[in-house]
Design an enzyme around this catalytic site. Structure first.
Site, PDB file in Angstrom:
ATOM      1  N   SER A  81      88.835  24.278  30.990  1.00 48.01           N
ATOM      2  CA  SER A  81      87.924  23.488  30.279  1.00 48.01           C
ATOM      3  C   SER A  81      86.343  23.702  30.452  1.00 48.01           C
ATOM      4  O   SER A  81      85.409  23.063  29.677  1.00 48.01           O
ATOM      5  CB  SER A  81      88.383  22.083  30.932  1.00 48.01           C
ATOM      6  OG  SER A  81      87.994  21.966  32.142  1.00 48.01           O
TER       7      SER A  81
ATOM      8  N   GLU B 284      86.015  19.015  39.701  1.00 52.26           N
ATOM      9  CA  GLU B 284      87.052  19.874  39.989  1.00 52.26           C
ATOM     10  C   GLU B 284      87.616  19.803  41.361  1.00 52.26           C
ATOM     11  O   GLU B 284      88.872  20.095  41.541  1.00 52.26           O
ATOM     12  CB  GLU B 284      86.493  21.180  39.719  1.00 52.26           C
ATOM     13  CG  GLU B 284      85.974  21.399  38.554  1.00 52.26           C
ATOM     14  CD  GLU B 284      86.730  21.714  37.350  1.00 52.26           C
ATOM     15  OE1 GLU B 284      87.903  21.708  37.841  1.00 52.26           O
ATOM     16  OE2 GLU B 284      86.349  21.490  36.060  1.00 52.26           O
TER      17      GLU B 284
END
Length: 196
Positions: free
Chosen positions: A36, A109
Protein backbone atom coordinates in the site's frame (compact mmCIF):
# COMPACT_ATOMS: atom_id res chain seq x y z
CA UNK A 1 -15.87 -10.29 21.43
CA UNK A 2 -12.85 -8.89 23.25
CA UNK A 3 -12.71 -5.23 24.23
CA UNK A 4 -9.05 -5.54 25.10
CA UNK A 5 -6.82 -3.46 22.80
CA UNK A 6 -4.23 -5.47 20.90
CA UNK A 7 -0.80 -5.26 22.47
CA UNK A 8 2.45 -5.33 20.51
CA UNK A 9 4.73 -8.30 21.16
CA UNK A 10 7.76 -5.98 21.03
CA UNK A 11 8.31 -2.33 21.90
CA UNK A 12 7.60 -0.21 18.77
CA UNK A 13 9.25 2.88 20.31
CA UNK A 14 12.53 1.04 20.96
CA UNK A 15 12.46 -0.32 17.39
CA UNK A 16 11.92 3.21 16.03
CA UNK A 17 14.84 4.54 18.12
CA UNK A 18 17.07 1.77 16.75
CA UNK A 19 16.04 2.53 13.15
CA UNK A 20 16.58 6.29 13.61
CA UNK A 21 20.02 5.55 15.06
CA UNK A 22 20.91 3.24 12.14
CA UNK A 23 19.82 5.90 9.63
CA UNK A 24 21.79 8.59 11.48
CA UNK A 25 20.04 11.58 9.89
CA UNK A 26 23.09 12.72 7.90
CA UNK A 27 21.65 11.84 4.47
CA UNK A 28 18.24 11.73 2.83
CA UNK A 29 16.04 8.83 3.93
CA UNK A 30 14.95 6.16 1.45
CA UNK A 31 11.86 3.98 2.00
CA UNK A 32 11.04 0.88 -0.07
CA UNK A 33 7.33 0.40 -0.81
CA UNK A 34 5.99 -2.92 -2.08
CA UNK A 35 2.29 -2.85 -1.02
CA UNK A 36 0.00 0.00 0.00
CA UNK A 37 2.95 2.40 0.37
CA UNK A 38 3.09 2.43 -3.45
CA UNK A 39 -0.45 3.78 -3.81
CA UNK A 40 -0.91 5.52 -0.46
CA UNK A 41 2.43 6.64 0.94
CA UNK A 42 0.87 9.25 3.31
CA UNK A 43 4.10 11.28 3.32
CA UNK A 44 5.72 13.87 1.08
CA UNK A 45 8.74 12.73 -0.89
CA UNK A 46 11.28 14.46 -3.11
CA UNK A 47 11.74 11.60 -5.55
CA UNK A 48 10.26 8.20 -6.41
CA UNK A 49 11.99 5.49 -8.46
CA UNK A 50 11.17 1.94 -9.49
CA UNK A 51 13.37 -0.46 -7.54
CA UNK A 52 14.15 -4.14 -7.21
CA UNK A 53 15.30 -5.97 -4.11
CA UNK A 54 17.01 -9.37 -4.27
CA UNK A 55 16.56 -11.97 -1.54
CA UNK A 56 13.00 -10.96 -0.58
CA UNK A 57 9.57 -11.28 -2.17
CA UNK A 58 6.10 -9.75 -1.70
CA UNK A 59 3.57 -12.20 -0.18
CA UNK A 60 -0.03 -11.78 0.99
CA UNK A 61 0.76 -13.86 4.05
CA UNK A 62 0.53 -11.53 7.04
CA UNK A 63 -2.47 -11.44 9.35
CA UNK A 64 -4.01 -7.98 9.74
CA UNK A 65 -6.04 -7.54 12.92
CA UNK A 66 -6.53 -3.76 12.65
CA UNK A 67 -6.07 -2.29 9.15
CA UNK A 68 -7.75 -4.99 7.02
CA UNK A 69 -9.38 -7.22 9.60
CA UNK A 70 -10.23 -7.63 13.29
CA UNK A 71 -8.86 -9.87 16.05
CA UNK A 72 -11.93 -12.10 15.58
CA UNK A 73 -11.77 -12.15 11.78
CA UNK A 74 -8.22 -11.27 10.65
CA UNK A 75 -7.62 -10.00 7.15
CA UNK A 76 -4.39 -10.11 5.17
CA UNK A 77 -1.73 -7.61 4.17
CA UNK A 78 1.53 -7.98 2.29
CA UNK A 79 4.77 -8.77 4.01
CA UNK A 80 8.20 -9.25 2.49
CA UNK A 81 9.40 -12.79 3.06
CA UNK A 82 12.94 -14.03 2.46
CA UNK A 83 13.74 -15.61 -0.91
CA UNK A 84 13.27 -14.52 -4.52
CA UNK A 85 13.08 -10.87 -5.52
CA UNK A 86 10.63 -8.00 -5.25
CA UNK A 87 9.90 -5.06 -7.50
CA UNK A 88 8.45 -1.95 -5.92
CA UNK A 89 9.20 1.75 -5.52
CA UNK A 90 11.71 3.67 -3.44
CA UNK A 91 10.85 7.08 -2.03
CA UNK A 92 13.47 9.70 -1.13
CA UNK A 93 12.63 11.88 1.84
CA UNK A 94 14.76 14.97 2.43
CA UNK A 95 17.01 14.54 5.46
CA UNK A 96 15.29 17.28 7.51
CA UNK A 97 11.93 15.46 7.27
CA UNK A 98 13.26 11.91 7.77
CA UNK A 99 12.59 11.56 11.52
CA UNK A 100 9.06 12.96 11.19
CA UNK A 101 8.25 10.61 8.28
CA UNK A 102 9.63 7.59 10.16
CA UNK A 103 7.44 8.46 13.16
CA UNK A 104 4.36 8.67 10.93
CA UNK A 105 5.28 5.39 9.22
CA UNK A 106 5.71 3.72 12.61
CA UNK A 107 2.21 4.75 13.69
CA UNK A 108 0.83 3.18 10.51
CA UNK A 109 3.01 0.10 9.97
CA UNK A 110 4.43 -0.73 13.39
CA UNK A 111 1.52 -0.27 15.84
CA UNK A 112 1.82 -3.96 16.75
CA UNK A 113 5.58 -4.17 15.96
CA UNK A 114 5.02 -7.18 13.68
CA UNK A 115 7.39 -6.20 10.86
CA UNK A 116 11.17 -6.44 11.06
CA UNK A 117 12.41 -3.11 9.66
CA UNK A 118 15.54 -3.72 7.55
CA UNK A 119 17.92 -1.66 5.43
CA UNK A 120 18.04 -3.33 2.02
CA UNK A 121 19.96 -2.61 -1.16
CA UNK A 122 17.41 -1.47 -3.74
CA UNK A 123 18.49 -1.45 -7.39
CA UNK A 124 17.10 1.52 -9.31
CA UNK A 125 17.64 2.88 -12.86
CA UNK A 126 19.96 5.50 -11.28
CA UNK A 127 22.00 3.10 -9.20
CA UNK A 128 21.56 1.29 -5.88
CA UNK A 129 20.23 2.93 -2.71
CA UNK A 130 19.94 1.66 0.86
CA UNK A 131 16.27 1.87 1.80
CA UNK A 132 14.22 0.89 4.81
CA UNK A 133 11.80 -1.99 4.12
CA UNK A 134 9.26 -3.67 6.36
CA UNK A 135 10.03 -7.40 6.24
CA UNK A 136 8.24 -10.32 7.89
CA UNK A 137 9.75 -13.33 9.63
CA UNK A 138 8.21 -16.73 8.96
CA UNK A 139 8.53 -17.27 12.72
CA UNK A 140 6.23 -14.34 13.44
CA UNK A 141 2.80 -15.25 14.86
CA UNK A 142 1.45 -12.87 12.20
CA UNK A 143 2.82 -15.02 9.36
CA UNK A 144 -0.07 -17.08 7.98
CA UNK A 145 1.94 -20.02 6.71
CA UNK A 146 0.34 -21.75 3.69
CA UNK A 147 -3.31 -20.85 3.08
CA UNK A 148 -5.69 -22.86 0.90
CA UNK A 149 -7.70 -21.31 -1.94
CA UNK A 150 -10.81 -21.69 0.23
CA UNK A 151 -9.17 -19.84 3.14
CA UNK A 152 -8.12 -16.99 0.83
CA UNK A 153 -11.64 -16.83 -0.63
CA UNK A 154 -13.22 -16.70 2.84
CA UNK A 155 -10.84 -13.93 4.01
CA UNK A 156 -11.42 -11.90 0.84
CA UNK A 157 -15.19 -12.16 1.29
CA UNK A 158 -15.43 -11.58 5.05
CA UNK A 159 -12.49 -9.59 6.48
CA UNK A 160 -12.70 -5.81 6.94
CA UNK A 161 -10.62 -3.45 9.08
CA UNK A 162 -10.30 0.30 9.64
CA UNK A 163 -8.92 0.85 6.11
CA UNK A 164 -11.37 -1.49 4.35
CA UNK A 165 -11.32 -5.05 3.00
CA UNK A 166 -8.46 -7.39 2.22
CA UNK A 167 -9.79 -7.76 -1.33
CA UNK A 168 -9.77 -3.98 -1.93
CA UNK A 169 -6.21 -3.77 -0.55
CA UNK A 170 -4.95 -6.61 -2.78
CA UNK A 171 -6.75 -5.25 -5.84
CA UNK A 172 -5.52 -1.67 -5.34
CA UNK A 173 -1.97 -2.96 -4.98
CA UNK A 174 -2.34 -5.07 -8.14
CA UNK A 175 -3.66 -2.06 -10.12
CA UNK A 176 -0.86 0.18 -8.93
CA UNK A 177 1.79 -2.43 -9.72
CA UNK A 178 0.33 -2.72 -13.24
CA UNK A 179 0.39 1.07 -13.59
CA UNK A 180 4.15 0.97 -12.92
CA UNK A 181 4.68 -2.05 -15.23
CA UNK A 182 5.47 -4.34 -12.29
CA UNK A 183 4.31 -7.94 -12.71
CA UNK A 184 3.43 -10.02 -9.65
CA UNK A 185 2.39 -13.46 -10.89
CA UNK A 186 1.49 -14.74 -7.43
CA UNK A 187 -0.94 -11.88 -6.87
CA UNK A 188 -2.36 -12.24 -10.41
CA UNK A 189 -3.03 -15.92 -9.77
CA UNK A 190 -4.67 -15.21 -6.43
CA UNK A 191 -7.00 -12.53 -7.83
CA UNK A 192 -7.90 -14.76 -10.79
CA UNK A 193 -8.77 -17.60 -8.45
CA UNK A 194 -10.99 -15.32 -6.39
CA UNK A 195 -12.87 -14.04 -9.44
CA UNK A 196 -13.97 -17.58 -10.34
Amino acid sequence: MSDQPLKPLRDPAAMLDKTLHEWGGHEDLWIFGYGSLIWRPDFDFAERRPAKVHGWHRALKMWSRINRGTPERPGLVFGMLSGGSCQGMVFRIPRQHGAEVLSKLWAREMALAVYDPRWLTCHTPHGPVQALAFTLSRKSPSHTGTLTEEEYRHIFEKSTGIYGTTFEYAHRTFEELQRHNIRDRGLEKLLRLLRR
